[in-house]
Design a protein around this motif. Structure first.
Motif, mmCIF file in Angstrom:
data_model
loop_
_atom_site.group_PDB
_atom_site.id
_atom_site.type_symbol
_atom_site.label_atom_id
_atom_site.label_comp_id
_atom_site.label_asym_id
_atom_site.label_seq_id
_atom_site.Cartn_x
_atom_site.Cartn_y
_atom_site.Cartn_z
ATOM 1 N N ARG A 133 0.847 -1.357 0.081
ATOM 2 C CA ARG A 133 0.019 0.057 -0.055
ATOM 3 C C ARG A 133 0.837 1.304 -0.070
ATOM 4 O O ARG A 133 1.986 1.130 0.192
ATOM 5 N N LEU A 134 0.309 2.375 -0.099
ATOM 6 C CA LEU A 134 1.185 3.817 -0.165
ATOM 7 C C LEU A 134 1.833 3.908 0.871
ATOM 8 O O LEU A 134 1.435 3.718 2.246
ATOM 9 N N VAL A 135 2.909 4.632 0.807
ATOM 10 C CA VAL A 135 3.891 4.850 1.862
ATOM 11 C C VAL A 135 4.457 6.113 1.455
ATOM 12 O O VAL A 135 4.938 6.428 0.539
ATOM 13 N N VAL A 136 4.353 7.288 2.479
ATOM 14 C CA VAL A 136 5.019 8.635 2.289
ATOM 15 C C VAL A 136 6.489 8.644 2.588
ATOM 16 O O VAL A 136 6.697 8.108 3.969
ATOM 17 N N CYS A 137 7.465 8.758 1.899
ATOM 18 C CA CYS A 137 8.831 8.785 2.164
ATOM 19 C C CYS A 137 9.283 10.053 2.434
ATOM 20 O O CYS A 137 9.333 10.965 1.580
ATOM 21 N N VAL A 138 9.950 10.649 3.777
ATOM 22 C CA VAL A 138 10.232 11.748 4.060
ATOM 23 C C VAL A 138 11.751 11.785 4.210
ATOM 24 O O VAL A 138 12.334 11.350 5.243
ATOM 25 N N ASP A 139 12.614 12.166 3.326
ATOM 26 C CA ASP A 139 13.958 12.144 3.556
ATOM 27 C C ASP A 139 14.237 13.534 3.894
ATOM 28 O O ASP A 139 14.563 14.612 3.438
ATOM 29 N N GLN A 140 14.704 13.603 5.479
ATOM 30 C CA GLN A 140 15.084 14.750 6.081
ATOM 31 C C GLN A 140 16.354 15.407 5.624
ATOM 32 O O GLN A 140 16.646 16.515 5.766
ATOM 33 N N THR A 141 17.307 14.642 5.347
ATOM 34 C CA THR A 141 18.713 15.076 4.770
ATOM 35 C C THR A 141 18.610 15.781 3.468
ATOM 36 O O THR A 141 19.053 16.869 3.489
ATOM 37 N N ARG A 142 17.738 15.336 2.486
ATOM 38 C CA ARG A 142 17.573 16.097 1.327
ATOM 39 C C ARG A 142 16.377 17.082 1.334
ATOM 40 O O ARG A 142 16.279 17.611 0.329
ATOM 41 N N GLN A 143 15.759 16.941 2.435
ATOM 42 C CA GLN A 143 14.386 17.684 2.333
ATOM 43 C C GLN A 143 13.435 17.415 1.116
ATOM 44 O O GLN A 143 12.905 18.443 0.327
ATOM 45 N N LEU A 144 13.261 16.208 0.933
ATOM 46 C CA LEU A 144 12.214 15.605 -0.107
ATOM 47 C C LEU A 144 11.288 15.011 0.365
ATOM 48 O O LEU A 144 11.364 14.212 1.479
ATOM 49 N N LEU A 145 10.190 14.822 -0.144
ATOM 50 C CA LEU A 145 9.049 13.913 -0.039
ATOM 51 C C LEU A 145 8.691 13.137 -1.205
ATOM 52 O O LEU A 145 8.545 13.969 -2.266
ATOM 53 N N TRP A 146 8.302 11.677 -1.182
ATOM 54 C CA TRP A 146 7.707 11.403 -2.471
ATOM 55 C C TRP A 146 6.748 10.153 -1.771
ATOM 56 O O TRP A 146 6.860 9.836 -0.557
ATOM 57 N N VAL A 147 5.979 9.597 -2.553
ATOM 58 C CA VAL A 147 5.125 8.548 -2.265
ATOM 59 C C VAL A 147 5.561 7.359 -3.164
ATOM 60 O O VAL A 147 5.178 7.397 -4.301
ATOM 61 N N ARG A 148 5.546 6.086 -2.315
ATOM 62 C CA ARG A 148 5.941 4.962 -3.157
ATOM 63 C C ARG A 148 4.793 3.927 -2.737
ATOM 64 O O ARG A 148 4.195 3.885 -2.010
ATOM 65 N N GLN A 149 4.511 3.124 -3.948
ATOM 66 C CA GLN A 149 3.591 2.178 -3.685
ATOM 67 C C GLN A 149 4.601 0.759 -4.206
ATOM 68 O O GLN A 149 4.607 0.618 -5.640
ATOM 69 N N GLY A 150 5.151 0.000 -3.572
ATOM 70 C CA GLY A 150 5.700 -1.164 -4.048
ATOM 71 C C GLY A 150 7.066 -0.505 -4.577
ATOM 72 O O GLY A 150 7.879 0.181 -4.078
ATOM 73 N N LYS A 151 7.473 -0.970 -5.553
ATOM 74 C CA LYS A 151 8.687 -0.339 -6.331
ATOM 75 C C LYS A 151 8.369 0.811 -7.390
ATOM 76 O O LYS A 151 9.357 1.377 -7.596
ATOM 77 N N LYS A 152 7.138 1.184 -7.249
ATOM 78 C CA LYS A 152 6.672 2.220 -8.139
ATOM 79 C C LYS A 152 6.693 3.692 -7.181
ATOM 80 O O LYS A 152 5.941 3.659 -6.367
ATOM 81 N N ILE A 153 7.151 4.862 -7.833
ATOM 82 C CA ILE A 153 6.872 6.057 -6.973
ATOM 83 C C ILE A 153 5.675 6.694 -7.663
ATOM 84 O O ILE A 153 5.572 6.826 -8.786
ATOM 85 N N ALA A 154 4.520 6.792 -6.714
ATOM 86 C CA ALA A 154 3.278 7.184 -7.207
ATOM 87 C C ALA A 154 3.106 8.851 -7.213
ATOM 88 O O ALA A 154 2.375 9.113 -7.806
ATOM 89 N N PHE A 155 3.987 9.357 -6.390
ATOM 90 C CA PHE A 155 3.844 10.810 -6.515
ATOM 91 C C PHE A 155 5.218 11.418 -6.001
ATOM 92 O O PHE A 155 5.819 11.019 -5.142
ATOM 93 N N GLY A 156 5.351 12.538 -6.668
ATOM 94 C CA GLY A 156 6.732 13.348 -6.310
ATOM 95 C C GLY A 156 7.956 12.821 -7.165
ATOM 96 O O GLY A 156 7.667 12.124 -8.019
ATOM 97 N N PRO A 157 9.166 13.292 -6.607
ATOM 98 C CA PRO A 157 9.475 13.798 -5.512
ATOM 99 C C PRO A 157 9.147 15.323 -5.576
ATOM 100 O O PRO A 157 9.110 16.107 -6.347
ATOM 101 N N ILE A 158 8.963 15.798 -4.336
ATOM 102 C CA ILE A 158 8.665 17.243 -4.119
ATOM 103 C C ILE A 158 9.434 17.750 -2.783
ATOM 104 O O ILE A 158 9.916 17.015 -1.949
#
Length: 250
Positions: A133-158
Motif C-alpha cells: 500500500r502507499l507509503v510517504v517517504c520523508v528524506d530529512q537530509t535532502r528535504q524531499l518527500l515522495w510517495v511509493r507503492q511497492g517499487k513504483k513512485i506514485a507521487f513526487g518527489p517534491i
C-alpha cells in the motif's frame, strides 16, 4: 486529545539597486550583488548580467554549497563559480521562485538543486522501503518527500521542510491516523490546511511560507499548498509514513 496539546507545528530583497554605477561597484566589491534599473554591469568584477534582459545580475562569487550544487545540476565539479554555473543556478532559482535569483550557491539554492536532480533521477531515491500500500517517504537530509507503492513512485518527489533544531521531526515508521482538511492550530493560532497526522502531533500539511527557507517547522512536515492538496487526494488513514535522515540548517 486536544489540538492545543498535541500540535507541534508552526506556520509559520532583492535590494533595489542604486542608480549610480559607482555605488553599484562599491557594493559588488563586498560580494553583494544589486540589480539597478538602467545600470550596466560591464567591467564590474564579480558580476555579469543575465542574457535574458540584462537587468538581473549574476553573482559570480563562489558559494558555500558550490560543489554540491554543481553535482546536482550536472555541472563541472570544480567548486568554483563560473558564468555557466551561475546561469544554471539562476534557472533553477527562477523555476522554484527563489528571490533573489542571483545564481549564488547558498543553502536555499542547494535545496532547490536537490529537488531538480531528484525529479530527473527518481530511480535513485532510496532509504524508504516499498509496501503493497502507499507509503510517504520523508528524506530529512535532502528535504524531499515522495510517495511509493511497492517499487513504483506514485507521487513526487517534491520539496519538504521538516523540524528545526529543538523540534526535530521524529524518524521512524508511522501510519496516518487522522486527517483534517481545514485544521486550525490553537497552539500557534495558525491554519494548517490538509493536515494528515502520523505521529502524535506531527502531520503532513500545507505551508504558505517559501518551502526552502529556514527556520524549519516545529516538527511537522511542511509542503507547498498544491502539493498538500494532491497528497490529501492520494492518501488515506492507514497509509504509511517513513521518516529518515536529519535536516541540515536551522
Amino acid at each position: 486529545m486536544t489540538k492545543r496539546s498535541h500540535v507541534r507545528c508552526r506556520r509559520s530583497r532583492l535590494v533595489r539597486g542604486r542608480s549610480s554605477l559607482a555605488a553599484l561597484a562599491t557594493l559588488v566589491g563586498s560580494l553583494v550583488v544589486l540589480g539597478a534599473a538602467g545600470a550596466s554591469a560591464a567591467g564590474v568584477p564579480g558580476v555579469a548580467p543575465r542574457e535574458d534582459d540584462g537587468t538581473t545580475m549574476c553573482r559570480l562569487s563562489t558559494g558555500p554549497y558550490q560543489r554540491q550544487v554543481e553535482k546536482y545540476l550536472g555541472l563541472p565539479e570544480d567548486g568554483k563559480q563560473s558564468a555557466q554555473d551561475c546561469a544554471a543556478i539562476q534557472s533553477v532559482q527562477s523555476a522554484y521562485g527563489i528571490v533573489p535569483a542571483d545564481g549564488y550557491a547558498g543553502l536555499v539554492s542547494h535545496r532547490a538543486a536537490v529537488v531538480d536532480w531528484a525529479t530527473r533521477h527518481k530511480a535513485s531515491l532510496t532509504g524508504c522501503a516499498g509496501r503493497s500500500r502507499l507509503v510517504v517517504c520523508v528524506d530529512q537530509t535532502r528535504q524531499l518527500l515522495w510517495v511509493r507503492q511497492g517499487k513504483k513512485i506514485a507521487f513526487g518527489p517534491i520539496p519538504a521542510r521538516t523540524g528545526m533544531p529543538g523540534h526535530r521531526t521524529r524518524n521512524g515508521s508511522h501510519r496516518i491516523y487522522k486527517r483534517v482538511e481545514k485544521f486550525w492550530s490553537s497552539l500557534y493560532d495558525a491554519p494548517m490546511p490538509f493536515s494528515q497526522f502520523f505521529d502524535r502531533g506531527e502531520a503532513l500539511h500545507a505551508s504558505h511560507r517559501p518551502i526552502f527557507e529556514d527556520p524549519g517547522s516545529h516538527g511537522c512536515v511542511n509542503v507547498r499548498y498544491a502539493d498538500a492538496r494532491a497528497l490529501w487526494s492520494l492518501l488515506r488513514v492507514g497509509d504509511g509514513v517513513e521518516v529518515f535522515g536529519r535536516r541540515n540548517g536551522n
